[in-house]
Design a protein around this motif. Structure first.
Motif, PDB file in Angstrom:
ATOM      1  N   CYS A 177      -3.705  -6.840   4.045  1.00 19.47           N
ATOM      2  CA  CYS A 177      -3.633  -5.376   4.112  1.00 19.47           C
ATOM      3  C   CYS A 177      -2.598  -4.768   3.176  1.00 19.47           C
ATOM      4  O   CYS A 177      -2.821  -3.709   2.602  1.00 19.47           O
ATOM      5  CB  CYS A 177      -3.316  -4.936   5.535  1.00 19.47           C
ATOM      6  SG  CYS A 177      -4.711  -5.099   6.651  1.00 19.47           S
ATOM      7  N   GLY A 178      -1.432  -5.415   3.047  1.00 22.59           N
ATOM      8  CA  GLY A 178      -0.425  -4.803   2.192  1.00 22.59           C
ATOM      9  C   GLY A 178       0.929  -5.463   2.319  1.00 22.59           C
ATOM     10  O   GLY A 178       1.098  -6.460   3.014  1.00 22.59           O
ATOM     11  N   GLN A 179       1.913  -4.872   1.633  1.00 24.02           N
ATOM     12  CA  GLN A 179       3.291  -5.337   1.637  1.00 24.02           C
ATOM     13  C   GLN A 179       4.208  -4.242   2.161  1.00 24.02           C
ATOM     14  O   GLN A 179       4.017  -3.061   1.872  1.00 24.02           O
ATOM     15  CB  GLN A 179       3.749  -5.712   0.220  1.00 24.02           C
ATOM     16  CG  GLN A 179       3.217  -7.037  -0.283  1.00 24.02           C
ATOM     17  CD  GLN A 179       3.720  -7.343  -1.679  1.00 24.02           C
ATOM     18  OE1 GLN A 179       3.528  -6.550  -2.584  1.00 24.02           O
ATOM     19  NE2 GLN A 179       4.355  -8.482  -1.854  1.00 24.02           N
ATOM     20  N   ASP A 180       5.224  -4.646   2.913  1.00 24.76           N
ATOM     21  CA  ASP A 180       6.187  -3.709   3.468  1.00 24.76           C
ATOM     22  C   ASP A 180       7.006  -3.029   2.384  1.00 24.76           C
ATOM     23  O   ASP A 180       7.152  -3.552   1.265  1.00 24.76           O
ATOM     24  CB  ASP A 180       7.144  -4.428   4.410  1.00 24.76           C
ATOM     25  CG  ASP A 180       6.560  -4.585   5.809  1.00 24.76           C
ATOM     26  OD1 ASP A 180       5.404  -4.170   6.011  1.00 24.76           O
ATOM     27  OD2 ASP A 180       7.254  -5.135   6.686  1.00 24.76           O
ATOM     28  N   ALA A 181       7.594  -1.901   2.753  1.00 25.95           N
ATOM     29  CA  ALA A 181       8.493  -1.181   1.850  1.00 25.95           C
ATOM     30  C   ALA A 181       9.903  -1.751   1.900  1.00 25.95           C
ATOM     31  O   ALA A 181      10.660  -1.646   0.943  1.00 25.95           O
ATOM     32  CB  ALA A 181       8.525   0.299   2.220  1.00 25.95           C
ATOM     33  N   ASP A 182      10.280  -2.362   3.039  1.00 31.90           N
ATOM     34  CA  ASP A 182      11.667  -2.764   3.269  1.00 31.90           C
ATOM     35  C   ASP A 182      11.910  -4.234   2.931  1.00 31.90           C
ATOM     36  O   ASP A 182      11.028  -5.084   3.112  1.00 31.90           O
ATOM     37  CB  ASP A 182      12.048  -2.564   4.743  1.00 31.90           C
ATOM     38  CG  ASP A 182      11.953  -1.115   5.182  1.00 31.90           C
ATOM     39  OD1 ASP A 182      11.600  -0.273   4.344  1.00 31.90           O
ATOM     40  OD2 ASP A 182      12.224  -0.844   6.359  1.00 31.90           O
ATOM     41  N   SER A 183      13.103  -4.517   2.454  1.00 33.56           N
ATOM     42  CA  SER A 183      13.614  -5.887   2.423  1.00 33.56           C
ATOM     43  C   SER A 183      15.072  -5.815   2.849  1.00 33.56           C
ATOM     44  O   SER A 183      15.805  -4.902   2.439  1.00 33.56           O
ATOM     45  CB  SER A 183      13.475  -6.500   1.031  1.00 33.56           C
ATOM     46  OG  SER A 183      14.091  -5.698   0.047  1.00 33.56           O
ATOM     47  N   GLU A 184      15.473  -6.741   3.719  1.00 33.80           N
ATOM     48  CA  GLU A 184      16.813  -6.732   4.315  1.00 33.80           C
ATOM     49  C   GLU A 184      17.115  -5.393   4.981  1.00 33.80           C
ATOM     50  O   GLU A 184      18.248  -4.912   4.956  1.00 33.80           O
ATOM     51  CB  GLU A 184      17.878  -7.070   3.263  1.00 33.80           C
ATOM     52  CG  GLU A 184      17.725  -8.459   2.656  1.00 33.80           C
ATOM     53  CD  GLU A 184      18.804  -8.759   1.623  1.00 33.80           C
ATOM     54  OE1 GLU A 184      18.955  -7.972   0.664  1.00 33.80           O
ATOM     55  OE2 GLU A 184      19.480  -9.785   1.794  1.00 33.80           O
ATOM     56  N   GLY A 185      16.068  -4.773   5.548  1.00 33.31           N
ATOM     57  CA  GLY A 185      16.237  -3.524   6.269  1.00 33.31           C
ATOM     58  C   GLY A 185      16.433  -2.294   5.409  1.00 33.31           C
ATOM     59  O   GLY A 185      16.710  -1.201   5.920  1.00 33.31           O
ATOM     60  N   VAL A 186      16.294  -2.427   4.098  1.00 30.60           N
ATOM     61  CA  VAL A 186      16.510  -1.300   3.184  1.00 30.60           C
ATOM     62  C   VAL A 186      15.219  -1.015   2.425  1.00 30.60           C
ATOM     63  O   VAL A 186      14.685  -1.895   1.738  1.00 30.60           O
ATOM     64  CB  VAL A 186      17.651  -1.601   2.181  1.00 30.60           C
ATOM     65  CG1 VAL A 186      17.837  -0.425   1.222  1.00 30.60           C
ATOM     66  CG2 VAL A 186      18.937  -1.916   2.919  1.00 30.60           C
ATOM     67  N   GLU A 187      14.725   0.223   2.525  1.00 26.49           N
ATOM     68  CA  GLU A 187      13.494   0.559   1.815  1.00 26.49           C
ATOM     69  C   GLU A 187      13.735   0.594   0.311  1.00 26.49           C
ATOM     70  O   GLU A 187      14.689   1.207  -0.169  1.00 26.49           O
ATOM     71  CB  GLU A 187      12.951   1.919   2.265  1.00 26.49           C
ATOM     72  CG  GLU A 187      11.668   2.283   1.534  1.00 26.49           C
ATOM     73  CD  GLU A 187      10.973   3.524   2.075  1.00 26.49           C
ATOM     74  OE1 GLU A 187      10.030   3.978   1.407  1.00 26.49           O
ATOM     75  OE2 GLU A 187      11.377   4.020   3.136  1.00 26.49           O
ATOM     76  N   GLY A 188      12.875  -0.093  -0.422  1.00 26.02           N
ATOM     77  CA  GLY A 188      12.921  -0.060  -1.872  1.00 26.02           C
ATOM     78  C   GLY A 188      13.921  -1.018  -2.496  1.00 26.02           C
ATOM     79  O   GLY A 188      13.996  -1.103  -3.729  1.00 26.02           O
TER      80      GLY A 188
END
Length: 619
Positions: free
Chosen positions: A259-270
């Motif tokens: 379906c897709g990939q999240d916006a966040d990594s390590e709790g930070v968007e982008g």
């Protein structure tokens, strides 16, 4: 809301003590989402997500809202207070809540069964939509309206085809400006390809960084069509890079697409997507300064102290990718070692069908077998993993398990994908599968009295109402795609049943869209096949396959409102069953014959491809 309310211990205790909590994935159950969004709109006059509903055990809703904080603030009722008030009323005056739920349920049922007036589609609907798009068009940044801005690719496909059919250069200008600015902005991932869901600003610079399969499938299809119409190399590059992103990041090794990939990594968007200038120059060395100048990367940053690579200030944007290809690859290799983005690894039938359609079109446009192989692999995935034992479609597959009876979107989108595969290969088996899927769709979902397709099947789980969705939102509605499928089948098969179903479906859509046609752009795309002159081509050959030069010619040209049947020695018997009119076209002894008709008029048959080209290109 998930973090603030549902993960809070105090909220969880109250919720679990007095309520049965049900969380619905609206991608898996669009029917539930549609029904209870109607409830929210009835209660509040508007809707949105997250959608919060409180109902009786027999599904009768008596409260609806969207975002609920834990504690009331700024005039928004808090979840703790709401639960307390509901429980107090439930114990003291339950009849009031039950009556409210019953009244709302009856209202929704009455709305779905109310008699409807007759309405035929007209070109005026198209003209009105085109005028309104022009009215809200952002001449500086492209797109329509202000921030946030969503790509909504079917709006652009409508305007592209409107330009071709009406010779309206304003429509083309709006499409090209939007496609170009979206690419130049940060909504397009210049490092790894693909598009984010939407832009938070009017310039397309700062996206909500989540990437979705449906967006990228529809946008790839749109850029491919723009390349067909304009032949501008930039659109080819964007389409290819968008498809490459999906194949690289979202493909399951069995052939389906996540379906897709999240916006966040390590709790930070982008965080995954942004760079400091020091990072870029460290990776690229002495060539880093020139790259930073071209892609708007500064020490100050353009997003929370960091940088979203973009080409909004680069006047040479159309050659930027080719000039920076090696640098982009180095940055991609550097970025890929960051903490991985989470993926939504559901494989949805409807969204996969959209990707199959884009891949089939890419093969048509570019002639590269690589795209066709990916489309066929995904189609095999749907055939093998997303059908039940009785041959009915299922909504989703995940971790080896497929479940949930298919909805109208699954059937209509998959029928469309099969027709795209047929159009790209002229393999009659895909046409046969499209017919079979469309026949199931009609049997399970169609309203024989008023037209239109219900969201869930007649024998499916019965909700408090059985809605029909016509509005084209982030993805086209199942009803609008179904209309295109029915009209295409009526042309390809010559069967009266498909033209009758198509006519009834267009009447349903015309009734729904007459007051706001701009919100139903894919319905308008379907109507174009009905409202403008169509051409039907039959190629008859004494070979077992369609002539290669003919296939190459057809795939290399964008003939709107042309449907094509290829009759061969190999498929003659099958065609006789699914397109009986082809029996009138006899297979010649040692050459190929082309029959072209427009409306009720047929041209003299020709047996040379050059002569066919002259007929098709004649004004």
């Amino acid at each position: 809301m998930e973090k603030e309310s549902f993960e809070d211990v105090e909220v969880a205790e109250a919720l679990n003590r007095d309520f049965v909590a049900i969380k619905v994935d609206r991608e898996e159950r669009p029917d539930i989402d549609s029904v209870y969004m109607s409830v929210c709109q009835a209660f509040t006059g508007s809707g949105g997500w997250p959608l919060s509903i409180v109902m009786t055990p027999d599904q009768k809703p008596f409260f609806a809202g969207t975002y609920l904080p834990k504690i009331s603030r700024y005039g928004i009722t808090g979840l703790m207070e709401l639960m307390s008030n509901i429980m107090s009323l439930w114990h003291k005056n339950r009849k009031v809540l039950i009556k409210t739920g019953t009244d709302v349920s009856e209202y929704l049922k009455k709305q779905s069964k109310s008699p409807l007036s007759f309405k035929e589609p007209t070109k005026e609907l198209l003209f009105t939509a085109a005028k309104y798009f022009n009215k809200i068009f952002d001449e500086i940044n492209g797109g329509f309206g202000g921030a946030p801005k969503f790509p909504t690719p079917h709006n652009l496909i409508f305007l592209l085809r409107y330009y071709v059919l009406e010779n309206d250069f304003t429509a083309l200008l709006m499409v090209e400006k939007t496609l170009t600015q979206m690419y130049r902005g940060g909504i397009f991932d210049h490092i790894g390809g693909g598009f984010s869901r939407y832009s938070t600003d009017a310039r397309w610079l700062v996206p909500h960084f989540e990437k979705m399969l449906y967006d990228n499938a529809l946008l790839a299809y749109t850029y491919l069509e723009a390349f067909e119409v304009t032949k501008k190399p930039l659109y080819k590059i964007i389409a290819q890079r968008t498809i490459e992103y999906v194949l690289e990041e979202l493909a399951d090794n069995k052939g389906g697409f996540y379906c897709g990939q999240d916006a966040d990594s390590e709790g930070v968007e982008g965080k995954y997507y942004t760079f400091t200038k020091h990072e870029v120059t460290d990776v690229l060395g002495e060539e880093g300064e020139a790259f930073c100048a071209n892609f708007d990367i500064t020490y100050e940053g353009n997003f929370e102290g960091k940088n979203i690579p973009n080409l909004l200030n680069n006047d040479s944007f159309d050659s930027a990718y080719e000039n920076a290809k090696n640098h982009l690859k180095k940055l991609y290799d550097y970025r890929i070692n960051r903490i991985k983005l989470l993926k939504d690894d559901k494989v949805l039938t409807s969204w996969n069908a959209l990707m199959i359609s884009a891949l089939a079109k890419a093969y048509r446009v570019f002639g590269d077998e690589y795209y066709l192989e990916a489309a066929l692999k995904a189609n095999r995935f749907i055939k093998n993993k997303l059908h039940d034992e009785g041959g009915r479609l299922l909504v989703r597959w995940r971790g080896g398990e497929a479940k949930i009876d298919g909805k109208i979107d699954d059937y209509s989108f998959y029928s469309f994908a099969l027709l795209e595969l047929y159009k790209s290969t002229f393999d009659t088996h895909y046409l046969k599968e499209a017919i079979n899927t469309a026949e199931q769709m009609v049997k399970l979902f169609f309203d024989e009295v008023n037209g239109g397709f219900y969201m869930y099947a007649y024998d499916g789980e019965q909700l408090i109402s059985r809605p029909k969705e016509a509005y084209d939102g982030a993805v086209p509605s199942g009803n609008s795609v179904a209309a295109l499928v029915l009209e295409t089948l009526s042309k390809l098969t010559g069967e009266l049943k498909w033209s009758e179903l198509s006519a009834k479906q267009f009447e349903f859509l015309a009734r729904n869209i007459k007051d706001y046609p701009i919100g139903y752009s894919f319905s308008l795309i379907a109507m174009m096949q009905k409202l403008y002159p169509s051409r039907e081509l039959v190629c008859v050959t004494n070979d077992e396959e369609a002539p290669r030069d003919f296939v190459k010619f057809m795939n290399g040209n964008n003939f709107i409102n042309l449907t094509t049947i290829v009759k061969t020695v190999k498929n003659e018997k099958l065609l006789r069953k699914i397109a009986p009119f082809t029996s009138n076209y006899k297979i010649p002894n040692d050459f190929t014959v082309y029959y072209l008709c427009e409306g009720s008029k047929c041209m003299s048959p020709v047996n040379k491809l050059n002569k066919l080209k002259d007929l098709l290109n004649a004004e």
